[in-house]
Design an enzyme around this catalytic site. Structure first.
Site, PDB file in Angstrom:
ATOM      1  CE1 TYR A  38     -36.304  43.842  23.966  1.00  5.88           C
ATOM      2  CE2 TYR A  38     -37.608  41.862  23.526  1.00  5.88           C
ATOM      3  CZ  TYR A  38     -36.908  42.964  23.066  1.00  5.88           C
ATOM      4  OH  TYR A  38     -36.822  43.201  21.727  1.00  5.88           O
ATOM      5  CE  LYS A  78     -29.791  42.169  20.819  1.00  6.12           C
ATOM      6  NZ  LYS A  78     -29.627  41.829  19.445  1.00  6.12           N
ATOM      7  N   GLY A 131     -24.775  48.235  16.613  1.00  7.74           N
ATOM      8  CA  GLY A 131     -25.279  46.907  16.983  1.00  7.74           C
ATOM      9  C   GLY A 131     -25.665  46.109  15.741  1.00  7.74           C
ATOM     10  CE  LYS A 142     -37.396  47.034  22.327  1.00  7.29           C
ATOM     11  NZ  LYS A 142     -36.630  48.143  21.776  1.00  7.29           N
ATOM     12  CG  LEU A 162     -18.411  51.582  21.446  1.00 10.19           C
ATOM     13  CD1 LEU A 162     -16.949  52.020  21.580  1.00 10.19           C
ATOM     14  CD2 LEU A 162     -18.625  50.971  20.066  1.00 10.19           C
ATOM     15  CB  SER A 181     -39.890  43.362  19.704  1.00  8.61           C
ATOM     16  OG  SER A 181     -39.916  41.961  19.726  1.00  8.61           O
ATOM     17  CG  LEU A 197     -32.303  28.917  15.639  1.00  4.94           C
ATOM     18  CD1 LEU A 197     -32.049  27.713  16.534  1.00  4.94           C
ATOM     19  CD2 LEU A 197     -33.564  28.681  14.793  1.00  4.94           C
ATOM     20  N   GLY A 250     -41.175  30.641  28.396  1.00  3.20           N
ATOM     21  CA  GLY A 250     -41.615  31.884  27.727  1.00  3.20           C
ATOM     22  C   GLY A 250     -41.729  31.774  26.215  1.00  3.20           C
TER      23      GLY A 250
HETATM   24  C1  UD1 Z   1     -36.425  36.213  20.763  1.00  4.35           C
HETATM   25  C2  UD1 Z   1     -36.950  37.020  21.912  1.00  4.35           C
HETATM   26  C3  UD1 Z   1     -37.792  38.127  21.375  1.00  4.35           C
HETATM   27  C4  UD1 Z   1     -37.004  38.970  20.386  1.00  4.35           C
HETATM   28  C5  UD1 Z   1     -36.554  38.035  19.259  1.00  4.35           C
HETATM   29  C6  UD1 Z   1     -35.773  38.732  18.186  1.00  4.35           C
HETATM   30  C7  UD1 Z   1     -37.118  35.304  23.657  1.00  4.35           C
HETATM   31  C8  UD1 Z   1     -38.048  34.531  24.526  1.00  4.35           C
HETATM   32  N1  UD1 Z   1     -37.696  36.135  22.772  1.00  4.35           N
HETATM   33  O1  UD1 Z   1     -37.506  35.622  20.108  1.00  4.35           O
HETATM   34  O2  UD1 Z   1     -38.226  38.919  22.441  1.00  4.35           O
HETATM   35  O3  UD1 Z   1     -37.795  40.002  19.888  1.00  4.35           O
HETATM   36  O4  UD1 Z   1     -35.752  37.023  19.832  1.00  4.35           O
HETATM   37  O5  UD1 Z   1     -34.428  38.822  18.485  1.00  4.35           O
HETATM   38  O6  UD1 Z   1     -35.922  35.184  23.754  1.00  4.35           O
HETATM   39  N2  UD1 Z   1     -34.031  27.996  19.778  1.00  4.35           N
HETATM   40  C9  UD1 Z   1     -33.527  26.737  19.932  1.00  4.35           C
HETATM   41  N3  UD1 Z   1     -32.246  26.599  20.382  1.00  4.35           N
HETATM   42  C10 UD1 Z   1     -31.457  27.683  20.693  1.00  4.35           C
HETATM   43  C11 UD1 Z   1     -31.984  28.977  20.523  1.00  4.35           C
HETATM   44  C12 UD1 Z   1     -33.287  29.091  20.062  1.00  4.35           C
HETATM   45  O7  UD1 Z   1     -34.204  25.754  19.682  1.00  4.35           O
HETATM   46  O8  UD1 Z   1     -30.333  27.486  21.125  1.00  4.35           O
HETATM   47  C13 UD1 Z   1     -35.424  28.137  19.326  1.00  4.35           C
HETATM   48  C14 UD1 Z   1     -36.279  28.876  20.346  1.00  4.35           C
HETATM   49  O9  UD1 Z   1     -36.721  28.029  21.352  1.00  4.35           O
HETATM   50  C15 UD1 Z   1     -37.378  29.433  19.463  1.00  4.35           C
HETATM   51  C16 UD1 Z   1     -36.667  29.670  18.112  1.00  4.35           C
HETATM   52  O10 UD1 Z   1     -35.459  28.916  18.149  1.00  4.35           O
HETATM   53  O11 UD1 Z   1     -38.374  28.476  19.306  1.00  4.35           O
HETATM   54  C17 UD1 Z   1     -36.303  31.122  17.907  1.00  4.35           C
HETATM   55  O12 UD1 Z   1     -35.619  31.550  19.073  1.00  4.35           O
HETATM   56  P1  UD1 Z   1     -34.880  32.955  19.187  1.00  4.35           P
HETATM   57  O13 UD1 Z   1     -33.942  33.135  18.056  1.00  4.35           O
HETATM   58  O14 UD1 Z   1     -34.326  33.066  20.551  1.00  4.35           O
HETATM   59  O15 UD1 Z   1     -36.043  33.994  18.957  1.00  4.35           O
HETATM   60  P2  UD1 Z   1     -37.467  34.127  19.712  1.00  4.35           P
HETATM   61  O16 UD1 Z   1     -37.529  33.315  20.915  1.00  4.35           O
HETATM   62  O17 UD1 Z   1     -38.508  33.925  18.687  1.00  4.35           O
END
Ligand code: UD1
Length: 428
Positions: A238, A151, A56, A242, A79, A191, A289, A386
């Site tokens: 999730y 996850k 992964g 953890k 896988l 996490s 993100l 969330g």
């Molecule tokens: C997410 C998981 C968390 C996990 C972590 C590491 C959730 C609610 N939490 O955290 O449990 O441990 O990943 O992999 O999913 N964002 C945008 N646009 C997007 C995607 C994300 O604006 O298309 C923003 C989100 O709203 C957030 C930030 O980017 O504010 C980070 O998001 P993300 O990468 O999904 O991580 P977490 O939410 O912090």
């Protein structure tokens, strides 16, 4: 203990090497140079680390760093969210590295089955048993790093039992089997999600905010406070898996001092190996993100939605502790060697793996734009359910006790992702 059985599901791609094959001859003239210990550490000894979920995103980077650090590695991966070619890529990168160093590449084996397949697991563990000089059985596996878990936060809300079954029940059976084989050094993928809504409380996210037994905690101000076991405000199943897994492992360690267990609380891992050969390449639709940013850069998504532009942060977008996945991978090696050297302060210990510095969503997008010289279309969107506004680690415990700290920057992570796009032919 069950009798050994051959399992169809277990498919080692390489035959297991007989005892001693991976141990190179040691020249006595070199040994007496005054650096015996260091030299021995740098030779691939006949010891293995078992990595579940080793193909992964974080698992593959950790497997590569283990091989670079001269550990032999056995990967178990079904896988379900990774690809077989990742195995070949890890092998290629490890060989290239050791060729450059003039050192021997440690061995890497893949067992392509579910970590919950206890029959296949027992079969595998039997293969790595040897008879000690006192006639007792012992394992050549000196430690386990357990990544295999589901996850996806949103999926866990829709299908919690799938998560409790794989992440929690799976862990219980896995630990029982490992214990039967005397394998009791264990590194667990946890996490920062265990801090739940504490992330928004403004309190620095120290490990003591989520503990599994009553502890004395020295606050920022220097005053001492007793913290009770438990956690506050975990927002999804999730995250609860953890926390529950950590609690189970803490109980296990308390019951049997032979276990040495480390739970690593990851903040937000991003980037990839600088070669660009190992990227974040999940089978599932990405929601994190950076994988979404990459989809926008390759034209697969029209634009990035920035979830929440009204948080109480400098630019209104959410702030996270983004940690380069190679730094994170090396954190596992630091944890393993601290555990195996008997230097953990207690036999169950949690560590934050983060940089200690936050970056906003907007900053991430702008850094990626500057590194790639590409415009990344985006629009403001409402807050995602969330989400928390800010989640940044206090990273001092891992620095002090694991002698580990991050070395790479947000820019390094963005550069590595551009390399990944170039290598995959997706960058145009
Ligand atoms: C997410 C998981 C968390 C996990 C972590 C590491 C959730 C609610 N939490 O955290 O449990 O441990 O990943 O992999 O999913 N964002 C945008 N646009 C997007 C995607 C994300 O604006 O298309 C923003 C989100 O709203 C957030 C930030 O980017 O504010 C980070 O998001 P993300 O990468 O999904 O991580 P977490 O939410 O912090």
């Amino acid at each position: 203990m069950d009798s050994p059985r051959q399992s169809d599901a277990s498919t080692p791609l390489e035959p297991c090497s007989p005892v001693g094959v991976d141990t190179p001859a040691t020249q006595s003239s070199v040994l007496f140079d005054g650096h015996l210990e260091e030299l021995l550490r740098n030779f691939p000894l006949d010891q293995y680390i078992l990595v579940t979920g080793g193909l992964g995103f974080i698992g593959s980077h950790t497997t590569l760093e283990l091989l670079k650090a001269n550990y032999n590695v056995i990967v178990i991966d079904n896988l379900s969210n990774s690809f077989q070619n990742v195995f070949d890529r890890i092998q290629t990168l490890a060989s290239q590295y050791h060729e450059q160093q003039g050192t021997k590449t440690p061995s890497l084996h893949l067992h392509a089955h579910d970590y919950r397949d206890t029959v296949a697991l027992r079969d595998l563990l039997q293969q790595y048993q040897i008879t000690s000089r006192w006639g007792t059985l012992k394992s050549k596996i000196s430690g386990v790093i357990h990544f295999a878990a589901y996850k996806a936060v949103e999926e866990s809300i829709r299908n919690p039992l799938k998560y409790y079954s794989n992440n929690v029940s799976g862990l219980v059976d896995f630990a029982m089997t490992l214990g039967d084989f005397g394998i009791k050094t264990f590194v667990f993928s946890s996490s920062a999600t265990v801090y739940g809504t504490l992330a928004t409380s403004g309190l620095p996210l120290k490990e003591e905010l989520c503990v599994h037994k009553e502890e004395l905690f020295t606050e920022h101000s220097g005053s001492e406070k007793i913290v009770q076991s438990g956690c506050t405000g975990i927002t999804n199943p999730y995250g609860r898996t953890k926390w529950i897994c950590e609690a189970i492992l803490a109980d296990l360690a308390a019951s049997d001092p032979e276990w040495t267990i480390v739970a690593l609380r990851y903040f937000n891992p991003i980037g990839c190996d600088e070669s660009g050969l190992l990227g974040e390449d999940p089978r599932q639709t990405p929601t994190n993100l950076l994988p979404v940013v990459v989809k926008v850069m390759t034209g697969q998504y029209k634009e990035l939605q920035m979830f929440g532009t009204d948080w109480e942060t400098e630019d209104g977008t959410a702030v996270r502790d983004f940690i380069h996945v190679t730094d994170l991978a090396r954190g596992h090696i630091a944890a393993l060697s601290t555990a195996n050297d008997g230097k953990l302060v207690e036999n169950f210990r949690t560590f934050n793996l983060g940089t200690g510095t936050g970056h906003s969503v907007r900053e991430v997008v702008e850094t990626m734009e500057s590194v790639s010289s590409k415009h990344i279309p985006r629009k403001a969107a409402g807050r995602r359910a969330g989400d928390v506004g800010s989640c940044v680690a206090v990273a001092t415990r891992s620095q002090d006790e694991l002698q580990w700290k991050t070395e790479k920057t947000l820019k390094d992570a963005c550069v590595s992702l551009c390399n990944f796009l170039d290598v995959s032919g997706l960058s145009s």
